[in-house]
Design a protein around this motif. Structure first.
Motif, PDB file in Angstrom:
ATOM      1  N   GLN A  32       0.824  -1.200   0.000  1.00  0.00           N
ATOM      2  CA  GLN A  32       0.000   0.000   0.000  1.00  0.00           C
ATOM      3  C   GLN A  32       0.864   1.258   0.000  1.00  0.00           C
ATOM      4  N   LEU A  33       1.705   1.374  -0.979  1.00  0.00           N
ATOM      5  CA  LEU A  33       2.679   2.454  -1.073  1.00  0.00           C
ATOM      6  C   LEU A  33       2.080   3.676  -1.758  1.00  0.00           C
ATOM      7  N   ASP A  34       2.150   4.837  -1.122  1.00  0.00           N
ATOM      8  CA  ASP A  34       1.741   6.113  -1.710  1.00  0.00           C
ATOM      9  C   ASP A  34       2.994   6.893  -2.075  1.00  0.00           C
ATOM     10  N   VAL A  35       3.054   7.334  -3.328  1.00  0.00           N
ATOM     11  CA  VAL A  35       4.193   8.093  -3.823  1.00  0.00           C
ATOM     12  C   VAL A  35       3.672   9.425  -4.337  1.00  0.00           C
ATOM     13  N   TYR A  36       4.251  10.511  -3.878  1.00  0.00           N
ATOM     14  CA  TYR A  36       3.870  11.839  -4.350  1.00  0.00           C
ATOM     15  C   TYR A  36       4.912  12.291  -5.364  1.00  0.00           C
ATOM     16  N   THR A  55       2.164  -5.213  -3.817  1.00  0.00           N
ATOM     17  CA  THR A  55       3.512  -5.275  -3.283  1.00  0.00           C
ATOM     18  C   THR A  55       4.503  -4.915  -4.373  1.00  0.00           C
ATOM     19  N   LEU A  56       5.413  -4.026  -4.054  1.00  0.00           N
ATOM     20  CA  LEU A  56       6.510  -3.674  -4.933  1.00  0.00           C
ATOM     21  C   LEU A  56       7.773  -4.224  -4.281  1.00  0.00           C
ATOM     22  N   LYS A  57       8.483  -5.084  -4.981  1.00  0.00           N
ATOM     23  CA  LYS A  57       9.725  -5.647  -4.455  1.00  0.00           C
ATOM     24  C   LYS A  57      10.872  -5.139  -5.295  1.00  0.00           C
ATOM     25  N   ILE A  58      11.890  -4.633  -4.638  1.00  0.00           N
ATOM     26  CA  ILE A  58      13.102  -4.170  -5.299  1.00  0.00           C
ATOM     27  C   ILE A  58      14.239  -4.999  -4.744  1.00  0.00           C
ATOM     28  N   ARG A  59      14.901  -5.735  -5.610  1.00  0.00           N
ATOM     29  CA  ARG A  59      16.012  -6.572  -5.161  1.00  0.00           C
ATOM     30  C   ARG A  59      17.299  -6.065  -5.800  1.00  0.00           C
TER      31      ARG A  59
END
Length: 67
Positions: A32-36, A55-59
């Protein structure tokens, strides 16, 4: 790590630099990521809100690191 780290990106870079070469992998998970997102580079820009419902996964992995 260095005492002159003052921002989150500097901390992430320092941590990655310390862990690479050890076969490390850094994973960031956001729910539940909010990006402005600013409309322009300015002193007081208007922003658009982007919401990621999932879900955003950054590896990050160093391909040259020893296993």
């Amino acid at each position: 790590m260095s005492d002159d780290i003052t921002t989150w990106p500097e901390l992430a870079i320092a941590l990655y630099d310390k862990l690479t070469g050890r076969g490390a992998e850094i994973t960031y998970e956001f729910d539940q990521l909010d990006v402005y997102v600013p409309s322009k580079v300015d002193a007081d820009p208007k922003s658009a809100k982007w919401t990621l419902n999932g879900t955003l996964k950054i590896r990050t992995r160093d391909a040259g690191a020893a296993s």
